[in-house]
Write an enzyme that holds these catalytic residues in place. Structure first.
Site, PDB file in Angstrom:
ATOM      1  N   TRP A 103       0.865  -1.188   0.000  1.00  0.00           N
ATOM      2  CA  TRP A 103       0.000   0.000   0.000  1.00  0.00           C
ATOM      3  C   TRP A 103       0.898   1.232   0.000  1.00  0.00           C
ATOM      4  CZ3 TRP A 103      -2.173   2.638   4.839  1.00  0.00           C
ATOM      5  CH2 TRP A 103      -3.111   3.611   4.493  1.00  0.00           C
ATOM      6  N   LYS A 125     -13.020  -0.669   7.040  1.00  0.00           N
ATOM      7  CA  LYS A 125     -13.692  -1.470   6.007  1.00  0.00           C
ATOM      8  C   LYS A 125     -14.696  -2.440   6.617  1.00  0.00           C
ATOM      9  CE  LYS A 125      -9.990   0.188   3.935  1.00  0.00           C
ATOM     10  NZ  LYS A 125      -9.710   0.986   2.790  1.00  0.00           N
ATOM     11  N   ASP A 164      -0.242  -5.797   9.266  1.00  0.00           N
ATOM     12  CA  ASP A 164      -1.268  -4.798   8.976  1.00  0.00           C
ATOM     13  C   ASP A 164      -2.560  -5.536   8.638  1.00  0.00           C
ATOM     14  OD1 ASP A 164      -2.788  -2.635   8.330  1.00  0.00           O
ATOM     15  OD2 ASP A 164      -1.578  -1.963   6.631  1.00  0.00           O
TER      16      ASP A 164
HETATM   17  C1  LMR Z   1      -6.920   2.269  -0.429  1.00  0.00           C
HETATM   18  O1  LMR Z   1      -5.848   1.667  -0.511  1.00  0.00           O
HETATM   19  O2  LMR Z   1      -7.568   2.648  -1.423  1.00  0.00           O
HETATM   20  C2  LMR Z   1      -7.518   2.537   0.923  1.00  0.00           C
HETATM   21  O3  LMR Z   1      -6.739   1.942   1.907  1.00  0.00           O
HETATM   22  C3  LMR Z   1      -7.784   3.965   1.168  1.00  0.00           C
HETATM   23  C4  LMR Z   1      -6.558   4.803   1.358  1.00  0.00           C
HETATM   24  O4  LMR Z   1      -6.528   5.572   2.321  1.00  0.00           O
HETATM   25  O5  LMR Z   1      -5.617   4.737   0.565  1.00  0.00           O
END
Ligand code: LMR
Length: 395
Positions: free
Chosen positions: A130, A246, A211
């Site tokens: 992420w 979520k 996570d």
């Molecule tokens: C995402 O990856 O789209 C979500 O976790 C929202 C975000 O804050 O990036």
């Protein structure tokens, strides 16, 4: 002084959310930011959340401070949700959980805490991961190292490469793992792979940091936590950042938790006191409302079972959409990996130019990397989205 500052581009996920909102086309489809959408394309407030809020509105008696750890009731309930009820780590006081402002708050406070433990600490993150992991952890001064996770050709986990790279980690290094529903790839570790990683972590003396942002949206609340729970049962120390954005749909309430597992209850009490001091110096204490909702739901049999039922419905619907989406693209390639992956995200595996074309010509929004949010699809728009992708792919 401020005139020396240059404007920065927005975070790409948040920028895409804004561009989508500004797009006037009525048939646009948002597969960008990770929010769950129902058949009508809305992100609903879960029924149990609405009921809990009603109860809170009627029953709340004070808005006084809660303290840096947040609500004890929420923390206990989250400990059981993450680690499983009756987990000996909870009974033996080797695990403490504290309420944080979202999963992001948990990630950042964990990073600040880790730097306190070891100023030159390194954290290994998956490639890809992420995007916000990098500023959240790196911004706290942690040195980021990467381990290969996804084979970009097959879009499946390259477990051999992951193990090989993590063999190079030094004792005391941190390994960040996604508990389930890997963001951005949807490619999760099997339980056998969690067991192998656990062995490597033990043998090399690494510190696992999990996570857990999507518990309940992959295969179910317990199934999604099986790898994490196995790991927690084997290692002396571990951190878990959890999010209620979520699985409770509490995105804007910023509700999360940080679990700290230590070798003994004495160590855990000392470590938790340090963590609370870190929190006091950052935001003092977390916002209360979202956690009060979660605590109300998890503490009431009726609300809890209504929530689980709705969450399970969301989970099953994502699985259905994954299969339907993969099938609808089968005439232009093998997209069966989408059906095998879990959670909200998968890479479509198309080029940034094709992503741009889908956005410009068809109003279909996904990240430039081709990460798309399967939970943004529904049976009504799926044929239109699939037809547009097929059209772009055969050009
Ligand atoms: C995402 O990856 O789209 C979500 O976790 C929202 C975000 O804050 O990036």
């Amino acid at each position: 002084m401020f005139e020396t500052l240059r404007p920065l581009p927005q975070d790409p996920i948040l920028q895409l959310m804004q561009t989508f909102r500004d797009d006037p086309r009525p048939d646009k489809v948002d597969l960008g930011i990770g929010v769950y959408k129902d058949d009508a394309g809305n992100t609903p407030i879960m029924t149990a959340v609405q009921d809990a809020e009603r109860r809170l509105l009627e029953g709340e008696t004070t808005k006084s401070y809660v303290g840096p750890a947040g609500s004890a009731g929420f923390n206990n309930a989250m400990a059981e949700l993450i680690l499983g009820s009756n987990n000996p780590l909870i009974r033996d006081r080797r695990a403490s959980v504290i309420q944080t402002p979202g999963g992001c708050g948990a990630l950042r406070m964990a990073a600040e805490f880790l730097r306190l433990c070891k100023p030159d600490i390194k954290v290994w993150v998956s490639t890809p991961t992420w995007a916000n992991h990098l500023p959240l952890l790196g911004g706290a001064g942690l040195t980021i190292r990467e381990y290969p996770y996804l084979n970009p050709k097959t879009l499946q986990v390259d477990f051999g490469a992951m193990l090989e790279t993590l063999e190079q980690a030094d004792p005391g290094d941190v390994v960040l793992l996604h508990g389930c529903c890997h963001n951005p790839s949807g490619a999760d570790l099997s339980l056998a792979q969690w067991q192998d990683i656990t062995g490597l972590i033990q043998r090399k003396g690494l510190l696992p940091f999990v996570d857990m942002a999507y518990q309940g949206l992959g295969e179910g609340l317990d199934a999604d936590a099986a790898g994490l729970r196995h790991l927690a049962g084997e290692v002396p120390e571990m951190l878990v950042a959890a999010s209620c954005s979520k699985n409770f749909g509490l995105y804007r309430e910023r509700t999360g938790a940080l679990a700290l597992i230590s070798a003994t209850a004495t160590v855990n009490a000392a470590a938790t006191s340090q963590l609370l001091s870190v929190i006091r110096s950052h935001y003092s204490m977390p916002p209360a409302h979202g956690a009060a909702i979660v605590e109300t739901i998890l503490g009431d049999d009726g609300l809890r079972s209504a929530w689980q039922k709705e969450l399970n419905g969301m989970c099953q619907r994502i699985l259905h959409l994954r299969h339907a989406f993969a099938d609808s693209l089968s005439s232009v390639g093998d997209f069966s990996f989408i059906a095998r992956q879990r959670g909200m995200f998968s890479f479509l595996g198309v080029s940034p130019e094709q992503v741009g074309q889908l956005r410009k010509e068809h109003g279909i929004y996904m990240l430039d990397s081709s990460r798309l949010n399967v939970a943004g699809l529904n049976d009504l728009v799926l044929p239109q989205v699939a037809a547009s992708i097929r059209e772009v792919l055969v050009q």
